[in-house]
Scaffold this active site. Structure first.
Site, short mmCIF file in Angstrom:
data_model
loop_
_atom_site.label_atom_id
_atom_site.label_comp_id
_atom_site.label_asym_id
_atom_site.label_seq_id
_atom_site.Cartn_x
_atom_site.Cartn_y
_atom_site.Cartn_z
N ASP A 1 4.15 11.00 2.68
CA ASP A 1 3.77 9.60 2.46
C ASP A 1 2.25 9.55 2.48
OD1 ASP A 1 4.06 6.70 2.37
OD2 ASP A 1 3.44 6.69 4.47
N SER A 2 1.70 8.39 2.13
CA SER A 2 0.25 8.23 2.21
C SER A 2 -0.24 8.27 3.65
CB SER A 2 -0.16 6.89 1.59
OG SER A 2 0.39 5.84 2.36
N CYS B 1 7.76 7.51 0.26
CA CYS B 1 6.73 6.54 -0.13
C CYS B 1 7.17 5.91 -1.45
CB CYS B 1 5.40 7.27 -0.32
SG CYS B 1 4.08 6.26 -1.00
N GLU C 1 -1.43 1.33 9.73
CA GLU C 1 -2.28 2.51 9.93
C GLU C 1 -3.33 2.31 11.02
OE1 GLU C 1 -2.09 5.60 8.51
OE2 GLU C 1 -0.34 5.08 7.31
N CYS D 1 8.23 -0.79 0.77
CA CYS D 1 7.14 0.11 1.16
C CYS D 1 7.57 0.67 2.51
CB CYS D 1 5.83 -0.65 1.30
SG CYS D 1 4.52 0.33 2.09
N HIS E 1 6.02 1.66 4.95
CA HIS E 1 5.27 1.17 6.12
C HIS E 1 5.87 -0.13 6.67
CE1 HIS E 1 2.05 3.91 4.80
NE2 HIS E 1 1.42 3.67 5.93
N1 DGL Z 1 4.34 3.90 2.42
C1 DGL Z 1 3.77 3.73 1.11
C2 DGL Z 1 4.82 3.09 0.20
O1 DGL Z 1 5.99 3.16 0.52
C3 DGL Z 1 2.49 2.99 1.23
C4 DGL Z 1 1.58 3.19 0.10
C5 DGL Z 1 0.13 2.93 0.42
O2 DGL Z 1 -0.48 3.79 1.06
O3 DGL Z 1 -0.40 1.92 -0.05
O4 DGL Z 1 4.52 2.53 -0.84
#
Ligand code: DGL
Length: 281
Positions: free
Chosen positions: A10-11, A74, A153, A185, A187
């Site tokens: 993931d990011s 992600c 984050e 998302c 997150h």
């Molecule tokens: N967890 C990522 C997603 O599902 C987040 C992406 C981001 O870093 O903007 O889209």
């Protein structure tokens, strides 16, 4: 039977929501989780950049950690790179978008569904396309939520500033009178309390986590890749491209358990090795 780990990326921290669901369903599986915290957020970046990051990380996990499967934990990367990852990698690749669509369409009674996601995911049209294929009767209202990822984050998911931002961004979804809200998302499950407070008790929040875990099990079993040896302790590795101490502290708090250690792999290492060419590709 295959005891090699599953690779997740993931990011940043969001994909931990997927990792947790997979661990619950498949406790014998080992895992390697890569959080690209040095380059988050992905949601505001061009699709080509996100696709390049996804390829670098996934091929790194295949080559260095010999993962038997990639879970793109992600949505933004699933929208930007699922096709290319599937065509380039030698291992099965699972994304999160179809899983979320399936889960939301099963839950919604009125067929009025809200989707919240990053700017990149909403703009890609991936959810809109998937709903029109899987559940064409659903009346979908989409809303990008820039800023939500940053709240998770920075460990601020349940603060007053999170509530203020959520009230503002979720207004169009409230107006649409949805009965189900899909968290598009990875997150966002970590913001669920704040989001639920704004949406009220009658709206059901749905994420792709559990459905993705079922998809992972299905793919492992279908490909003869499941770990079956209950006498072997599964291993768990966490990698961050950013500060490993911050990643470890926040990951432990989000998962509600101890994280033994976090390795750091800088993005320069990812790009250098990717340019040399990995066997995984
Ligand atoms: N967890 C990522 C997603 O599902 C987040 C992406 C981001 O870093 O903007 O889209």
């Amino acid at each position: 039977m295959d005891s090699r780990p599953i690779g997740f990326f993931d990011s940043g921290l969001g994909g931990l929501s997927i990792l947790a669901a997979v661990r619950d369903l498949l406790p014998l599986e080992s895992s390697v989780y890569f959080g690209d915290t040095a380059r988050y957020p992905y949601g505001s970046k061009p699709q080509e950049d996100v696709a390049a990051f996804a390829l670098q990380i996934a091929s790194y996990l295949v080559e260095v950690y010999d993962v038997k499967m990639i879970v793109v934990a992600c949505n933004t990367a699933s929208a930007a790179a699922l096709g290319i990852l599937r065509s380039e990698l030698t291992v099965p690749v699972v994304g999160v978008i179809e899983a979320g669509v399936r889960a939301a369409s099963v839950v919604s009674g009125s067929s009025r569904v809200g989707l919240i996601a990053t700017v990149g995911t909403v703009g890609s049209g991936a959810y809109q396309r998937s709903f029109s294929e899987v559940a064409p009767n659903v009346d979908l209202t989409c809303q990008a939520c820039p800023g939500f990822v940053e709240l998770v984050e920075s460990g601020e998911a349940e603060t007053e500033s999170a509530r203020v931002l959520a009230r503002r961004l979720l207004e169009p979804i409230l107006m649409a009178k949805v009965d189900t809200l899909l968290l598009g998302c990875t997150h966002y499950p970590f913001l669920a309390r704040t989001i639920q407070d704004v949406m009220g008790r009658d709206v059901i929040l749905v994420s792709s986590s559990e459905e993705t875990a079922f998809e992972v099990r299905h793919m492992l079993e279908g490909n003869g890749l499941a770990a079956k040896d209950a006498t072997k302790m599964p291993s768990e590795v966490f990698i961050s491209s950013g500060d490993p101490a911050t990643f470890g502290r926040l990951a432990a708090s989000l998962l509600g358990r101890r994280i033994e250690s976090v390795r750091q792999v800088e993005t320069s290492e990812l790009t250098r090795n990717f340019e040399k060419g990995w066997n995984g590709l």
